[in-house]
Design a protein around this motif. Structure first.
Motif, PDB file in Angstrom:
ATOM      1  N   GLU A  32      13.543  -4.851   5.682  1.00 45.26           N
ATOM      2  CA  GLU A  32      13.076  -6.017   6.440  1.00 45.26           C
ATOM      3  C   GLU A  32      12.575  -7.084   5.483  1.00 45.26           C
ATOM      4  OE1 GLU A  32      11.041  -4.783  10.543  1.00 45.26           O
ATOM      5  OE2 GLU A  32      10.073  -3.832   8.824  1.00 45.26           O
ATOM      6  N   ILE A  33      12.668  -8.326   5.923  1.00 47.15           N
ATOM      7  CA  ILE A  33      12.095  -9.451   5.189  1.00 47.15           C
ATOM      8  C   ILE A  33      11.415 -10.359   6.204  1.00 47.15           C
ATOM      9  CG2 ILE A  33      12.536 -11.461   3.731  1.00 47.15           C
ATOM     10  CD1 ILE A  33      15.010 -10.075   2.663  1.00 47.15           C
ATOM     11  N   GLY A  34      10.154 -10.709   5.954  1.00 45.69           N
ATOM     12  CA  GLY A  34       9.450 -11.591   6.869  1.00 45.69           C
ATOM     13  C   GLY A  34       8.037 -11.842   6.420  1.00 45.69           C
ATOM     14  N   THR A  35       7.324 -12.677   7.153  1.00 42.41           N
ATOM     15  CA  THR A  35       5.918 -12.937   6.854  1.00 42.41           C
ATOM     16  C   THR A  35       5.099 -11.715   7.247  1.00 42.41           C
ATOM     17  OG1 THR A  35       5.439 -13.834   9.032  1.00 42.41           O
ATOM     18  CG2 THR A  35       6.282 -15.379   7.359  1.00 42.41           C
ATOM     19  N   PRO A  36       3.883 -11.603   6.726  1.00 40.39           N
ATOM     20  CA  PRO A  36       3.038 -10.476   7.136  1.00 40.39           C
ATOM     21  C   PRO A  36       2.875 -10.384   8.648  1.00 40.39           C
ATOM     22  CG  PRO A  36       2.092 -11.547   5.225  1.00 40.39           C
ATOM     23  CD  PRO A  36       3.254 -12.394   5.649  1.00 40.39           C
ATOM     24  N   ALA A  37       2.715 -11.523   9.315  1.00 44.67           N
ATOM     25  CA  ALA A  37       2.545 -11.510  10.777  1.00 44.67           C
ATOM     26  C   ALA A  37       3.810 -11.013  11.472  1.00 44.67           C
ATOM     27  CB  ALA A  37       2.173 -12.903  11.272  1.00 44.67           C
ATOM     28  N   GLU A  38       4.970 -11.479  11.008  1.00 43.12           N
ATOM     29  CA  GLU A  38       6.233 -11.071  11.616  1.00 43.12           C
ATOM     30  C   GLU A  38       6.467  -9.572  11.458  1.00 43.12           C
ATOM     31  OE1 GLU A  38       8.730 -15.257  10.912  1.00 43.12           O
ATOM     32  OE2 GLU A  38       8.886 -13.566   9.496  1.00 43.12           O
ATOM     33  N   LEU A  39       6.241  -9.051  10.257  1.00 41.10           N
ATOM     34  CA  LEU A  39       6.523  -7.630  10.011  1.00 41.10           C
ATOM     35  C   LEU A  39       5.466  -6.722  10.646  1.00 41.10           C
ATOM     36  CD1 LEU A  39       7.954  -7.449   6.378  1.00 41.10           C
ATOM     37  CD2 LEU A  39       9.094  -7.915   8.546  1.00 41.10           C
ATOM     38  N   ALA A  40       4.268  -7.273  10.829  1.00 37.77           N
ATOM     39  CA  ALA A  40       3.238  -6.465  11.492  1.00 37.77           C
ATOM     40  C   ALA A  40       3.630  -6.138  12.924  1.00 37.77           C
ATOM     41  CB  ALA A  40       1.904  -7.207  11.462  1.00 37.77           C
ATOM     42  N   ALA A  41       4.461  -6.995  13.518  1.00 35.12           N
ATOM     43  CA  ALA A  41       4.861  -6.791  14.916  1.00 35.12           C
ATOM     44  C   ALA A  41       6.289  -6.275  15.054  1.00 35.12           C
ATOM     45  CB  ALA A  41       4.724  -8.114  15.678  1.00 35.12           C
ATOM     46  N   SER A  42       6.959  -5.994  13.935  1.00 30.52           N
ATOM     47  CA  SER A  42       8.388  -5.651  13.997  1.00 30.52           C
ATOM     48  C   SER A  42       8.649  -4.192  14.303  1.00 30.52           C
ATOM     49  CB  SER A  42       9.052  -6.011  12.668  1.00 30.52           C
ATOM     50  OG  SER A  42       8.592  -5.125  11.640  1.00 30.52           O
ATOM     51  N   GLY A  43       7.639  -3.349  14.085  1.00 34.32           N
ATOM     52  CA  GLY A  43       7.839  -1.921  14.283  1.00 34.32           C
ATOM     53  C   GLY A  43       8.469  -1.226  13.090  1.00 34.32           C
ATOM     54  N   GLY A  44       8.620  -1.923  11.961  1.00 32.47           N
ATOM     55  CA  GLY A  44       9.230  -1.344  10.756  1.00 32.47           C
ATOM     56  C   GLY A  44       8.211  -0.647   9.873  1.00 32.47           C
ATOM     57  N   ILE A  45       8.558  -0.517   8.581  1.00 30.93           N
ATOM     58  CA  ILE A  45       7.716   0.237   7.633  1.00 30.93           C
ATOM     59  C   ILE A  45       6.335  -0.387   7.528  1.00 30.93           C
ATOM     60  CG2 ILE A  45       7.454   0.912   5.222  1.00 30.93           C
ATOM     61  CD1 ILE A  45      10.461   1.045   5.012  1.00 30.93           C
ATOM     62  N   TYR A  46       6.280  -1.709   7.362  1.00 26.64           N
ATOM     63  CA  TYR A  46       4.991  -2.370   7.188  1.00 26.64           C
ATOM     64  C   TYR A  46       4.121  -2.180   8.423  1.00 26.64           C
ATOM     65  CZ  TYR A  46       1.609  -6.084   6.209  1.00 26.64           C
ATOM     66  OH  TYR A  46       0.447  -6.781   5.980  1.00 26.64           O
ATOM     67  N   SER A  47       4.720  -2.331   9.567  1.00 27.38           N
ATOM     68  CA  SER A  47       3.983  -2.127  10.811  1.00 27.38           C
ATOM     69  C   SER A  47       3.470  -0.692  10.897  1.00 27.38           C
ATOM     70  CB  SER A  47       4.879  -2.443  12.009  1.00 27.38           C
ATOM     71  OG  SER A  47       4.220  -2.169  13.227  1.00 27.38           O
ATOM     72  N   GLU A  48       4.316   0.259  10.521  1.00 32.30           N
ATOM     73  CA  GLU A  48       3.907   1.667  10.554  1.00 32.30           C
ATOM     74  C   GLU A  48       2.745   1.933   9.608  1.00 32.30           C
ATOM     75  OE1 GLU A  48       5.693   6.062   9.329  1.00 32.30           O
ATOM     76  OE2 GLU A  48       6.979   4.298   9.249  1.00 32.30           O
ATOM     77  N   LEU A  49       2.809   1.337   8.428  1.00 32.30           N
ATOM     78  CA  LEU A  49       1.745   1.544   7.441  1.00 32.30           C
ATOM     79  C   LEU A  49       0.431   0.933   7.925  1.00 32.30           C
ATOM     80  CD1 LEU A  49       3.690   0.844   4.105  1.00 32.30           C
ATOM     81  CD2 LEU A  49       3.001   3.056   5.042  1.00 32.30           C
ATOM     82  N   LEU A  50       0.514  -0.236   8.552  1.00 34.99           N
ATOM     83  CA  LEU A  50      -0.703  -0.848   9.094  1.00 34.99           C
ATOM     84  C   LEU A  50      -1.318   0.029  10.171  1.00 34.99           C
ATOM     85  CD1 LEU A  50       0.283  -4.633   9.382  1.00 34.99           C
ATOM     86  CD2 LEU A  50      -1.371  -3.617   7.802  1.00 34.99           C
ATOM     87  N   ALA A  51      -0.463   0.591  11.026  1.00 37.03           N
ATOM     88  CA  ALA A  51      -0.961   1.461  12.092  1.00 37.03           C
ATOM     89  C   ALA A  51      -1.607   2.711  11.526  1.00 37.03           C
ATOM     90  CB  ALA A  51       0.192   1.821  13.034  1.00 37.03           C
ATOM     91  N   LEU A  52      -0.985   3.291  10.514  1.00 33.67           N
ATOM     92  CA  LEU A  52      -1.554   4.485   9.884  1.00 33.67           C
ATOM     93  C   LEU A  52      -2.882   4.155   9.217  1.00 33.67           C
ATOM     94  CD1 LEU A  52       1.646   6.041   8.233  1.00 33.67           C
ATOM     95  CD2 LEU A  52       0.377   6.965  10.179  1.00 33.67           C
ATOM     96  N   GLN A  53      -2.954   2.985   8.609  1.00 34.72           N
ATOM     97  CA  GLN A  53      -4.180   2.575   7.930  1.00 34.72           C
ATOM     98  C   GLN A  53      -5.330   2.392   8.928  1.00 34.72           C
ATOM     99  OE1 GLN A  53      -3.934  -0.692   4.981  1.00 34.72           O
ATOM    100  NE2 GLN A  53      -5.559  -1.658   6.188  1.00 34.72           N
ATOM    101  N   ALA A  54      -5.009   1.860  10.096  1.00 35.58           N
ATOM    102  CA  ALA A  54      -6.045   1.596  11.097  1.00 35.58           C
ATOM    103  C   ALA A  54      -6.439   2.854  11.859  1.00 35.58           C
ATOM    104  CB  ALA A  54      -5.558   0.534  12.077  1.00 35.58           C
TER     105      ALA A  54
END
Length: 621
Positions: free
Chosen positions: A582-604
């Motif tokens: 994926e490529i996108g802004t932090p806000a876009e990827l936070a809502a995309s359901g991809g790796i970055y989103s998954e990592l944020l969810a795990l962190q929280a």
């Protein structure tokens, strides 16, 4: 002989020293050859005087004075040639010492130059300690041989020729026997040499491996002690050297068995020589003085033959040692590298030349991207691809972060960007990188996850990328990286010596120095491979403020393990199994359901299983 020729070619600038040493050796040899003639003549003068005195019932006073004057003059001649031999011999020895030191400098410098030219792939497969051990052993053996060879070569040759000629003049069978002794001894020595060199090579391999491990253990002593591995490391080390004991025993047995044969043949030939001399003296063909002179010459003839044993021994060590040396020197960096293309200037084509423009046509606009990856595939050695079909652009001044699981290829991307490896296919272009790798790397400032520091002072380490920097510039970079916070506590300040790899500093202190070094380099492209991973929260805030200032106006690539450090980047690139996912802004990827989103969810998540999953992914909050 091939090895000798190669060494001479490598050190051709030392030719005046070789010539001087050989001239000195020739003079010393000539002085040595004069001694048998002087002592032989003195023996004849004294013998004649004694014979005359016995037949006349006592020598006349005038005859006695004449004889005494003659023998005194002969003694003075002996003193003169001895002084010449001592003086010139020591001059030659001095030249030999200087030549040896200069040769060590030449060989060491060329070895280091070759190591610096070899690509990173070479160091991936070599132990540092082995490289150092190879240098020390090889060059010591080569210089020792060349010093002894240059000192002894002329002496051996001139002595051999002179003795053969003089012996032939007095009685040709003496020269024939000597002529037989030399080639027979050399032939037996050659038979000895083949097996000896093979065993010496095996010993060198064991010593190099043991030395390499030794250097590793010394450099990682904290780790060794922490895992209570002292005994295991010692056993492995001693095992290597015990292997050299058995090889040495086999080598020595072979050498001495052959040496006994050589010595036996030599003694038999010299028995014949002495017998001929003694018998012909008794028969009246030689005077007593001639006998003394010929016996001394035979002793001198024995010297070159027996010296061959020592010369061959040092030559064998030099050949075995130089094999390792020349194996490195013969490496072609292009072959070691494994091929593949490196980054090219963004306004150049893949060959490195500027794109052609038809007459009258408008030149193409330079690409907007500061960094561009196009269909990049890469893998280490013959392994499977680490990166597959990676394509992305980074705009000038843009901040991008790479996120993904551990081993996903994030650090590999930066290695390719700096041209440490060539890609298997695809291309990389970097704006303003110039025509070669040196220019490319001057345009990139990097902070590695593991800060690499050298022994020396803190100031020297900060200025490593810009050694010409003033102390004021060093101080400013240190202040921005929060290095001054702890340096103020050191009595020597920035002149504090930090030890090998910065052993006297904490991990966070080393990392701050690495950040200051990148700040001082002031390159247009900045690579941060988790630059604040070793810092505590307070230090991280201070360093992060400096990094924020440094990133202004620079194209920045951030390898992210700590998600909190990339919240303000322009875009995030996520990697999955070596591909851009994926490529996108932090806000876009936070809502995309991809790796970055998954990592944020795990962190929280407060769940221990989720926190464990984060650690497995090598990502922290």
């Amino acid at each position: 002989m091939t090895v000798l020729i190669r060494i001479l070619k490598f050190t051709r600038s030392l030719a005046p020293y070789y010539a001087g040493i050989m001239i000195a050796a020739a003079i010393v040899t000539a002085a040595g050859l004069a001694v048998p003639f002087i002592t032989g003549r003195a023996t004849d003068v004294i013998s004649e005087a004694l014979s005359a005195g016995a037949s006349d019932g006592g020598a006349a006073p005038g005859a006695t004075r004449s004889t005494i004057i003659t023998v005194i003059l002969l003694a003075v001649a002996l003193l003169a040639v001895s002084l010449i031999e001592a003086a010139v011999g020591n001059v030659g020895g001095y030249w030999g010492d200087v030549m040896s030191a200069k040769m060590r400098t030449i060989l060491s410098t060329r070895y280091f130059e070759q190591l610096l030219s070899l690509p990173q792939r070479y160091y991936d497969n070599e132990l540092t300690g082995t490289i150092v051990a190879r240098l020390n052993r090889s060059i010591s053996e080569i210089t020792n041989f060349m010093k002894s060879f240059s000192n002894m070569f002329v002496t051996l040759i001139l002595t051999t020729i002179a003795v053969l000629a003089i012996s032939a003049w007095y009685y040709w069978p003496l020269a024939v026997l000597l002529a037989i002794a030399y080639p027979v001894y050399l032939w037996l020595t050659a038979l000895t040499s083949r097996r000896w060199q093979r065993l010496e090579g095996d010993k060198n391999d064991h010593v190099d491996v043991a030395s390499g491990r030794f250097a590793e253990v010394v450099g990682q002593m904290r780790m060794v002690k922490s895992f209570v591995s002292e005994r295991r490391e010692l056993n492995a080390f001693s095992s290597r050297f015990r292997s050299t004991e058995s090889l040495t025993a086999e080598q020595s047995k072979h050498w001495h068995r052959m040496d006994a044969l050589r010595q036996g043949v030599l003694h038999a030939i010299f028995f014949g020589l002495y017998t001929i001399i003694f018998v012909r003296t008794v028969l009246g063909f030689f005077t007593l003085g001639e006998m003394v002179m010929l016996v001394q010459l035979m002793s001198m003839a024995r010297q070159p033959v027996t010296s061959l044993s020592w010369v061959v021994d040092t030559a064998q060590r030099a050949i075995a040692g130089s094999k390792s040396y020349f194996e490195v020197m013969d490496l072609d960096p292009r072959d070691v590298d494994g091929g593949g293309t490196r980054p090219v200037n963004a306004d150049r084509d893949a060959s490195g030349s500027r794109s052609a423009v038809a007459p009258g046509a408008e030149p193409e606009q330079a690409p907007a991207a500061a960094i561009s990856f196009r269909g990049v595939h890469f893998g280490y050695d013959d392994d499977a691809n680490v990166l597959s079909d990676v394509t992305f652009d980074v705009a000038p001044g843009e901040r991008v972060a790479f996120v993904g699981e551990s081993g996903g290829g994030k650090t590999t991307l930066t290695n390719l960007l700096m041209g440490l490896y060539g890609v298997r296919s695809g291309s990389i272009s970097v704006e303003g990188s110039g025509a070669d790798l040196e220019s490319l790397r001057r345009n990139i400032g990097v902070v590695f996850q593991e800060p690499a520091l050298f022994s020396g002072t803190i100031a020297e380490n900060i200025a490593y990328g810009r050694p010409e920097a003033t102390r004021e510039e060093i101080d400013e970079a240190a202040r921005r990286a929060a290095v001054d916070v702890f340096v103020r506590k050191f009595p020597q300040g920035y002149d504090t010596v930090i030890g090998e790899r910065g052993v006297k500093l904490s991990g966070g202190q080393k990392q701050r120095i690495a950040v200051a070094r990148a700040m001082l380099k002031d390159a247009p492209i900045l690579v941060l491979d988790e630059a604040t991973s070793a810092l505590d929260t307070k230090s991280e805030r201070m360093v992060q403020a400096g990094l924020e200032d440094l990133m202004v106006g620079r194209t920045t690539l951030i390898i992210a393990h700590r998600l909190s450090t990339i919240a303000e980047v322009d875009r995030i690139f996520t990697l999955r199994d070596g591909r851009i996912d994926e490529i996108g802004t932090p806000a876009e990827l936070a809502a995309s359901g991809g790796i970055y989103s998954e990592l944020l969810a795990l962190q929280a998540s407060p769940s221990s299983s989720d926190r464990k999953r984060l650690r497995e992914l090598d990502v922290v909050g």
